[in-house]
Each structure stands twice: as C-alpha cells, then as structure tokens.
Design an enzyme around this catalytic site. Sequence first.
Site, short mmCIF file in Angstrom:
data_model
loop_
_atom_site.label_atom_id
_atom_site.label_comp_id
_atom_site.label_asym_id
_atom_site.label_seq_id
_atom_site.Cartn_x
_atom_site.Cartn_y
_atom_site.Cartn_z
N SER A 232 0.86 -1.25 -0.20
CA SER A 232 0.16 0.00 0.03
C SER A 232 0.98 1.34 0.13
O SER A 232 0.43 2.61 -0.20
CB SER A 232 -0.85 0.13 1.29
OG SER A 232 -1.74 -1.11 1.14
N GLU B 296 -10.27 6.66 2.50
CA GLU B 296 -9.91 5.67 2.37
C GLU B 296 -10.67 4.54 3.22
O GLU B 296 -10.97 4.58 4.44
CB GLU B 296 -8.35 5.31 2.89
CG GLU B 296 -7.94 4.09 2.67
CD GLU B 296 -6.63 3.56 3.48
OE1 GLU B 296 -5.86 2.58 3.10
OE2 GLU B 296 -6.38 4.37 4.58
N ASP C 150 -8.36 -4.38 3.23
CA ASP C 150 -7.14 -4.91 3.20
C ASP C 150 -6.76 -5.91 4.55
O ASP C 150 -6.27 -7.04 4.54
CB ASP C 150 -6.04 -3.87 3.12
CG ASP C 150 -4.49 -4.32 3.29
OD1 ASP C 150 -4.08 -5.08 2.29
OD2 ASP C 150 -4.32 -4.49 4.24
ZN LIG Z 1 -2.33 -5.16 2.84
#
Ligand SMILES: [Zn+2]
Length: 516
Positions: A113, A333, A338
């Site tokens: 990321s 975000e 994730d």
């Molecule tokens: Zn990740």
Amino acid sequence: MESYRSLTAFSLVLLLARGSTATTVEERSPEFWRSQAQQTLQAALDLTPNTNVAKNTVLFLGDGMGITTYTAARILKGQLQNQSGEETVMTMDTFPYVGLAKTYSVDFQIPDSAATATAYLCGVKSNLNTIGVSAAARNGVCRSQKGNEVTSILKWAKDAGKAVGIVTTTRVQHATPAATYAHSASRKWYSDADLPASARSANCTDIASQLLSNTDIDVIIGGGRKYMTPRGTRDPEYPRDYSSRGRRKDGRHLIQEWQSMKADKVAHYVWNKTDFDAVDPETTDYLMALFEPGDMHFDVERDPRMDPSIVETTEKAIRILSKNPKGFFLLVEGGRIDQAHHAGRGSMALHEAVALDRAVAKALELTNEEETLTVVTADHSHPLVINGYPFRGNSILGKSPLWAEDILPFTTLMYGNGPGHKMVGGKRPDIRKVDTKTRGYVQLAAVPLKSATHGGEDVVILARGPMAHLLQGVHEQSYIPHAMAYAACVGADRRHCAARPAVAAAQSYEHTNIHG
Ligand SMILES: [Zn+2]
Ligand SMILES: *[C@@H]1O[C@H](CO)[C@@H](O)[C@H](O)[C@H]1NC(C)=O
Ligand SMILES: *[C@@H]1O[C@H](CO)[C@@H](O)[C@H](O)[C@H]1NC(C)=O
Ligand SMILES: *[C@@H]1O[C@H](CO)[C@@H](O)[C@H](O)[C@H]1NC(C)=O
C-alpha cells in the site's frame, strides 16, 4: 454443460435436486433483458464527456479492494437488503467511466500500500514500503530518501488554494493517508520511536510529525492517537490499556502542538463521537479527529456511540471542505478491507467494502457531478476467489452446492494463501456443520501463511464528473493523479485551466445540496 462434466456424480445429484429458486419471474422473459439493454444503450449513447474544470476532487480508495472483492461486496450489499445480490447495483457501479490500473511497484510484481499510494497520489512508481519518495530511495534507508521526495496531489491542490482533507478507517499515519503528506523511506516510521538509530542520526523524521510540518491539511480524520503523544501518555478512551499509551520518545505532544498552531483559527480536535457530532462544519476551519489509538474498528464491530461510520466522517469532511470557494481535494480510504483479507476474514472484508460504497453514495449526494470529479479505485488486490457453482442468490458467504473430489463442500469465497489453510488427518476440514457466514469465519486457503499476501491483478478505476473520461483504458497506476490534477487544474500541467469552470447553475444546485 461442458463444465458440469467435471462434477462428481454426488454433487450432480445435489445440483439437480435444487432448481434455481431465486431468479425472478420477469427474468425468464427475453423482453426483460432486451429492454434493460436498451436503457443501458441509450445511457451510453447519451453520455458526453464533461470537460469542465473539476472544482472538487474526491478520491475513494478501497485498500485491497480487488475486483473479486468488488463483485462479492456487490452481492453482499444486495443480500443485506434481501435481494438475490448478483443483479444489485452498487453506487460505484453507476460511475460512467471505467479503467484498469497496473499496480506493480518498481521492485515487486505484487505491491504494497505504500508503493501504490505513492503511485496514485504522487504520480510516480516507487519501491515497496516507501512513501512519498521516488524509486531512487530504498526501503528503510534514510540517506537514500534525501533529495528523492515526491509531492502528492493533495499538496498540489493546497498550493492551488483549495481546501484538502484525509479521511481513513486506519490510523492517519498509515501508508495510504501518509502518502498524501509524508516522505519516508519506510512506511513503518509512524512515530519517532519507530525510527532506527541510523535513520535518526541521518535526520529522517517520523510520519506523525510530518502531519504537522508538511502540507497544511484542513481535515484529518481516522485513528492514530498513540503516535501523537509522549511515551506513556494515557489514552483518554482506554486509560488502563498499556498498548494504547503514547509512543513518542521525543516528548512532543503533536495534538497540543497542532492546537496551538491553529490557535487563530476555528480548529477542533476530537476523539469521540459526541464531540465529533458537535463540530459545526459551517464555522469550522480545521478538524483533527482521531478516534482510536491505532486503526479504527471494523464497521460492523464499531460502537456507534463512540466512533462515527465512514459515511459520517466523509460527510463531515465534505461539509467543512466545501466552504472553500476554490473547491477541495479529499482522500477517503476504506483502509481495513485489506486488513480483513490479510486475516482471511472474507465477511469482514466485504462488509468494509459495502461501508465504503455507502460513503461514496453520501459524497455523490453532497456534491454535483458538473463540478466534482469523483474517482473510486483500489491500491492492490488480494488472492480472493469467487468459485464453485453456487445457485443464484446463494449467500456470498456460503457454500457451493457442488462438492469436491474429496466429497466435502467448500465455500464460494476462498483464498490462494493465508491463515485459513487447514488439514485434518490429511483431509480438508469438513465444513458441513460450520456456519461460514459469521463475521469471524476464516475462509479456506490453498497455502498456509499467517497473513494472506496481496494479489497482483489490475484494479478498477471508476470515475465520474469533470474529465472523468481521461481515466478510461488500461494504465499505469501512477497515471491517476496526473489525470485528476489535469481535470482540477492543479499541479504542473495547467493546460486545462482555460476551460470553462462548472456552470453557475451547478453551483447554486450544490449550494442547496450542501446547506439545504
Ligand atoms: Zn495489505
Ligand atoms: C430481510 O429479511 C429478514 C427476514 O425476513 C428481515 O428480518 C429483515 O428486516 C429484512 N431486511 C431488509 C433490509 O429488508
Ligand atoms: C542532521 O542535522 C544536524 C542539525 O541540523 C546537522 O548538524 C547534521 O549534519 C545533520 N546530519 C545529516 C547526516 O544530515
Ligand atoms: C468525549 O471527549 C470529551 C473531550 O475529551 C470528553 O469531555 C467527553 O467526556 C468524551 N465523551 C465520551 C462519551 O467519552
């Protein structure tokens, strides 16, 4: 029927035993599909590129929201509304322009990321784990960072006089938001206590301190209190929890410093929902809201009395930022899609993606397509698959009616690797009696890893508003901020500035929308 040849006799019986019950009667009519296609066709024919200058830009980033996550979240969103799910239209599905981004970093085929955030925010591909620096800087090497800093579209927008903000569900020092304001050879340098001695002696600074020293950010919302306060400082929400206490070795109290820096402005620091709700966007110049010592809670585990949802934080940010007559840039975000995937928790990842879609809907409600460029994308994917032959309307968190060669069922969602790899006496676990729809369920993974890796396929870019058509096609991820900056007439390429601004009618429309 070709594919059915591979089914075992046992599972074929199962398939035949159930008809498709979820399909609606109208779907059996060819006219249903033809008229739907005609409407879609007309919309496509009517679509003309919006060539306005983007007064506002909102970038939604689903961290780890690969295309399988996107599809599965759509089905979950529909199923949460008692629909079959596959045909559900998410808010992000309504964006007229779609492209794909190639996510590899300069050094890795599958990125992280930090490198991806540097690409889609600063417009430059870089190395894994590095933030706001070019690929000339090496991961964790402070000396290589000097002179190789690259700035983000958030800074370009601020330099052009716009208001700017970051909203995240992670800590605000985490890789994605950090790339809007920080330059760091390592994404892990959250506070000065995280800097190795070599980095400290070479004068690198931590990410949290750069939140105050770099671009002047109007709205900062997320988690991350513990990186802002001196070591041992009790957390206001969890005073007895040691792991929540302040981390800083330099004795700086960055929250208090931020408050004194903004003493001549209407600036609010809040850490809970009560105070957040009391912030009046009409009179507020600056907002720093840090709801947790580290990352915020998953949306479905959130205490709504203590922490706002991503819908509420997005709304507050837009209402504060939209007071600037020159417009704004906002990064929102959904950062924990994730993290749920890393833990192999499909349900949690999908719920986080659904929450992000609701935030997108709120943003569209508060802005006007004539003058606001809205982009939804992801940084990278995860090794999630949607597999089997589940019936129409089968829970996306459920099991396929098709059993495998080992005469055991499997779930529709599975991972290529991760913590869900289990073998019991040389066989896969028998999940016939397991409720796979719970929040904590960890889907099967082919390969054992404590934390699932990322995935390497392209991610989607969805765009609407001024110059959104620039984002169509298959592109390097680093192209994204260049296109957004061109649309907004910020940054180095100002050729679009001469284009007409959004029409006056649109502005009055927005005025009623925001303040009405
Ligand atoms: Zn990740
Ligand atoms: C879906 O159906 C369940 C069970 O009938 C019901 O409790 C729930 O309220 C429904 N949800 C929606 C969004 O319609
Ligand atoms: C770090 O900063 C100090 C004080 O400004 C300076 O004396 C020193 O030379 C710097 N070190 C490096 C490696 O740049
Ligand atoms: C919220 O924060 C304020 C300021 O620190 C504090 O006075 C208040 O008690 C907090 N509210 C809750 C519900 O914790």
